[in-house]
Design a protein around this motif. Sequence first.
Motif, PDB file in Angstrom:
ATOM      1  N   MET A  28      69.982  21.704  41.163  1.00 30.77           N
ATOM      2  CA  MET A  28      68.964  22.242  42.071  1.00 30.77           C
ATOM      3  C   MET A  28      69.573  23.184  43.101  1.00 30.77           C
ATOM      4  SD  MET A  28      66.299  19.102  42.757  1.00 30.77           S
ATOM      5  CE  MET A  28      67.547  18.111  43.588  1.00 30.77           C
ATOM      6  N   VAL A  29      70.778  22.835  43.582  1.00 31.47           N
ATOM      7  CA  VAL A  29      71.401  23.640  44.634  1.00 31.47           C
ATOM      8  C   VAL A  29      71.941  24.956  44.080  1.00 31.47           C
ATOM      9  CG1 VAL A  29      73.413  23.732  46.146  1.00 31.47           C
ATOM     10  CG2 VAL A  29      71.951  21.729  46.185  1.00 31.47           C
ATOM     11  N   ARG A  30      72.632  24.884  42.938  1.00 37.21           N
ATOM     12  CA  ARG A  30      73.282  26.083  42.396  1.00 37.21           C
ATOM     13  C   ARG A  30      72.308  27.008  41.655  1.00 37.21           C
ATOM     14  NH1 ARG A  30      76.812  24.787  45.396  1.00 37.21           N
ATOM     15  NH2 ARG A  30      79.048  24.701  44.964  1.00 37.21           N
ATOM     16  N   LEU A  31      71.281  26.439  41.057  1.00 37.74           N
ATOM     17  CA  LEU A  31      70.358  27.251  40.269  1.00 37.74           C
ATOM     18  C   LEU A  31      69.053  27.508  41.009  1.00 37.74           C
ATOM     19  CD1 LEU A  31      70.848  25.672  36.715  1.00 37.74           C
ATOM     20  CD2 LEU A  31      72.076  27.583  37.774  1.00 37.74           C
ATOM     21  N   GLY A  32      69.011  27.223  42.283  1.00 40.77           N
ATOM     22  CA  GLY A  32      67.813  27.444  43.072  1.00 40.77           C
ATOM     23  C   GLY A  32      67.571  28.922  43.332  1.00 40.77           C
ATOM     24  N   PRO A  33      66.419  29.250  43.895  1.00 41.96           N
ATOM     25  CA  PRO A  33      66.054  30.667  44.088  1.00 41.96           C
ATOM     26  C   PRO A  33      66.738  31.325  45.281  1.00 41.96           C
ATOM     27  CG  PRO A  33      64.311  29.249  44.926  1.00 41.96           C
ATOM     28  CD  PRO A  33      65.330  28.346  44.299  1.00 41.96           C
ATOM     29  N   ILE A  34      67.371  30.541  46.152  1.00 44.18           N
ATOM     30  CA  ILE A  34      67.956  31.097  47.374  1.00 44.18           C
ATOM     31  C   ILE A  34      69.404  31.491  47.133  1.00 44.18           C
ATOM     32  CG2 ILE A  34      68.446  30.691  49.809  1.00 44.18           C
ATOM     33  CD1 ILE A  34      66.229  28.663  49.866  1.00 44.18           C
ATOM     34  N   ASP A  35      69.759  32.688  47.524  1.00 41.65           N
ATOM     35  CA  ASP A  35      71.129  33.187  47.389  1.00 41.65           C
ATOM     36  C   ASP A  35      71.866  32.952  48.699  1.00 41.65           C
ATOM     37  OD1 ASP A  35      73.474  34.438  46.876  1.00 41.65           O
ATOM     38  OD2 ASP A  35      72.627  36.429  46.525  1.00 41.65           O
ATOM     39  N   PRO A  36      72.871  32.061  48.719  1.00 44.67           N
ATOM     40  CA  PRO A  36      73.581  31.800  49.978  1.00 44.67           C
ATOM     41  C   PRO A  36      74.327  33.017  50.505  1.00 44.67           C
ATOM     42  CG  PRO A  36      74.688  30.771  48.123  1.00 44.67           C
ATOM     43  CD  PRO A  36      73.366  31.250  47.617  1.00 44.67           C
ATOM     44  N   ALA A  37      74.809  33.875  49.611  1.00 47.81           N
ATOM     45  CA  ALA A  37      75.519  35.081  50.068  1.00 47.81           C
ATOM     46  C   ALA A  37      74.568  35.995  50.827  1.00 47.81           C
ATOM     47  CB  ALA A  37      76.134  35.810  48.878  1.00 47.81           C
ATOM     48  N   ALA A  38      73.330  36.118  50.334  1.00 48.32           N
ATOM     49  CA  ALA A  38      72.341  36.943  51.027  1.00 48.32           C
ATOM     50  C   ALA A  38      71.969  36.328  52.361  1.00 48.32           C
ATOM     51  CB  ALA A  38      71.096  37.101  50.153  1.00 48.32           C
ATOM     52  N   GLY A  57      83.371  31.392  45.851  1.00 47.30           N
ATOM     53  CA  GLY A  57      83.549  30.871  44.489  1.00 47.30           C
ATOM     54  C   GLY A  57      82.288  30.891  43.665  1.00 47.30           C
ATOM     55  N   LEU A  58      81.271  31.631  44.095  1.00 46.33           N
ATOM     56  CA  LEU A  58      80.007  31.659  43.367  1.00 46.33           C
ATOM     57  C   LEU A  58      80.059  32.527  42.121  1.00 46.33           C
ATOM     58  CD1 LEU A  58      77.540  31.937  46.401  1.00 46.33           C
ATOM     59  CD2 LEU A  58      78.118  29.903  45.076  1.00 46.33           C
ATOM     60  N   ASN A  59      81.146  33.305  41.952  1.00 49.96           N
ATOM     61  CA  ASN A  59      81.279  34.135  40.753  1.00 49.96           C
ATOM     62  C   ASN A  59      82.043  33.421  39.648  1.00 49.96           C
ATOM     63  OD1 ASN A  59      83.679  34.120  42.167  1.00 49.96           O
ATOM     64  ND2 ASN A  59      84.188  36.262  41.706  1.00 49.96           N
ATOM     65  N   GLN A  60      82.464  32.184  39.895  1.00 50.37           N
ATOM     66  CA  GLN A  60      83.159  31.408  38.878  1.00 50.37           C
ATOM     67  C   GLN A  60      82.166  30.862  37.853  1.00 50.37           C
ATOM     68  OE1 GLN A  60      85.299  28.341  40.944  1.00 50.37           O
ATOM     69  NE2 GLN A  60      86.815  29.755  41.813  1.00 50.37           N
ATOM     70  N   PRO A  61      82.662  30.489  36.657  1.00 50.97           N
ATOM     71  CA  PRO A  61      81.756  29.884  35.660  1.00 50.97           C
ATOM     72  C   PRO A  61      81.081  28.637  36.228  1.00 50.97           C
ATOM     73  CG  PRO A  61      83.865  30.457  34.666  1.00 50.97           C
ATOM     74  CD  PRO A  61      84.030  30.664  36.142  1.00 50.97           C
ATOM     75  N   LEU A  62      79.856  28.403  35.786  1.00 55.34           N
ATOM     76  CA  LEU A  62      79.071  27.300  36.338  1.00 55.34           C
ATOM     77  C   LEU A  62      79.733  25.953  36.075  1.00 55.34           C
ATOM     78  CD1 LEU A  62      76.438  26.920  37.909  1.00 55.34           C
ATOM     79  CD2 LEU A  62      75.279  26.520  35.735  1.00 55.34           C
ATOM     80  N   TRP A  63      80.354  25.805  34.888  1.00 50.93           N
ATOM     81  CA  TRP A  63      80.994  24.521  34.581  1.00 50.93           C
ATOM     82  C   TRP A  63      82.159  24.241  35.527  1.00 50.93           C
ATOM     83  CZ3 TRP A  63      86.147  24.456  33.427  1.00 50.93           C
ATOM     84  CH2 TRP A  63      86.728  25.666  33.004  1.00 50.93           C
ATOM     85  N   LYS A  64      82.868  25.277  35.921  1.00 49.76           N
ATOM     86  CA  LYS A  64      83.985  25.097  36.837  1.00 49.76           C
ATOM     87  C   LYS A  64      83.482  24.745  38.240  1.00 49.76           C
ATOM     88  CE  LYS A  64      88.293  27.263  38.346  1.00 49.76           C
ATOM     89  NZ  LYS A  64      89.150  28.476  38.250  1.00 49.76           N
ATOM     90  N   GLN A  65      82.380  25.396  38.660  1.00 52.39           N
ATOM     91  CA  GLN A  65      81.775  25.044  39.947  1.00 52.39           C
ATOM     92  C   GLN A  65      81.316  23.591  39.943  1.00 52.39           C
ATOM     93  OE1 GLN A  65      78.933  27.862  41.662  1.00 52.39           O
ATOM     94  NE2 GLN A  65      79.553  29.399  40.140  1.00 52.39           N
ATOM     95  N   TYR A  66      80.752  23.150  38.798  1.00 50.91           N
ATOM     96  CA  TYR A  66      80.258  21.769  38.694  1.00 50.91           C
ATOM     97  C   TYR A  66      81.401  20.773  38.822  1.00 50.91           C
ATOM     98  CZ  TYR A  66      78.518  17.497  36.521  1.00 50.91           C
ATOM     99  OH  TYR A  66      78.208  16.189  36.264  1.00 50.91           O
ATOM    100  N   ILE A  67      82.499  21.016  38.130  1.00 46.37           N
ATOM    101  CA  ILE A  67      83.640  20.087  38.186  1.00 46.37           C
ATOM    102  C   ILE A  67      84.199  20.015  39.607  1.00 46.37           C
ATOM    103  CG2 ILE A  67      86.006  19.704  37.398  1.00 46.37           C
ATOM    104  CD1 ILE A  67      85.185  20.819  34.689  1.00 46.37           C
TER     105      ILE A  67
END
Length: 353
Positions: A28-38, A57-67
């Motif tokens: 929910m946090v990573r795939l939500g509609p709000i862009d934290p960088a913006a 680190g938001l440009n890293q692969p999603l699986w790496k962010q999850y781990i």
Amino acid sequence: MSRWGYFFRRLVLAIPVVVFGTTITFVMVRLGPIDPAAAIVGMGDPSGLARVRRNLGLNQPLWKQYIEYMVDMFTFNLGQSWVIQPGVPAYDLVVSYAPRTIWLGFWSVLIALFVGIPLGFYAGLNPNTAGDYFASFGGIVWRAMPNFWLAIILVAVLTNSGQFFAGFDWSNWLISTDVVTPPNLNFLANPLGAITNPTDWWIRGGGDGSFLAALKVIAPAAIVLGSASMGNEMRIGRTAVLETINSEYVETARAKGVSGRSIVWKHVFRNALIPLVPIITGEAFLLIGGSVLVESVFAINGIGMLFLQAAKNADLPLVGALMFIFILITVFANILQDLLYTLIDPRVGYENE
């Protein structure tokens, strides 16, 4: 299986529940509609957006962010705030805001327990009487009123109490305080003050920072937050008493000549508490979740308000940390519920599991 063996098994079984809840939070946090960088640099600077995403680190692969997210949560490395207070550890923010929410939740639970349950038991012991009808009607009304609506109405009434109630002004009653304001908990700095110097709890700096002032400020919000639970416990308590008092073992006790007082205290009350256990333990999370609305209306500025601001401003580490804490509270509340069952009802035991 021994008591401690069962307890350990429950702790082990709680791990996949926490993992699943934390995973859903990440999605929910990573795939939500709000862009934290913006939220940090705005939409008008594309190069700044790319730089912030790379730094976070938001440009890293999603699986790496999850781990990385799961490892950080389960090692209690809650990260740092991105937007609310950039660079401040989420743990420090939680510790700073939590006392006001705990103060609110403490009194909300007390109101529900010491008003709702006694009224429910009284109504159950005196069915179809004026007192029963009054308590039942009051429980339905309190349960039906939404928290946000009741909070707004109560703020309006207390703010203008001098107009509604001649000679009574809530803001100046006993101690001058605002209706919409966070409680001052400075009296907690000296927790032994009630013993060594009771005036520290009641009068400090004209009431500012005293126990009485903090209680007065939190009372309206606690009434609102505890109202739904109070109505719930009253209705369930009444039904449980009626079912218990008409059970066969109570009739047998009467036939044996056991006094009415002993029947009520030793049989009826204890067994009537059993269906109330999940309601009481479930309030731990409901009060925290409901405090988001109540804290916003009364400007309590606690965990609920912090969570709301973090969600609105896409402060992802702070949202994730707070959700992880909420999940842990819910899971351990369920484990506590099982422990309470064994204490209240001797027929329920770990050895039978």
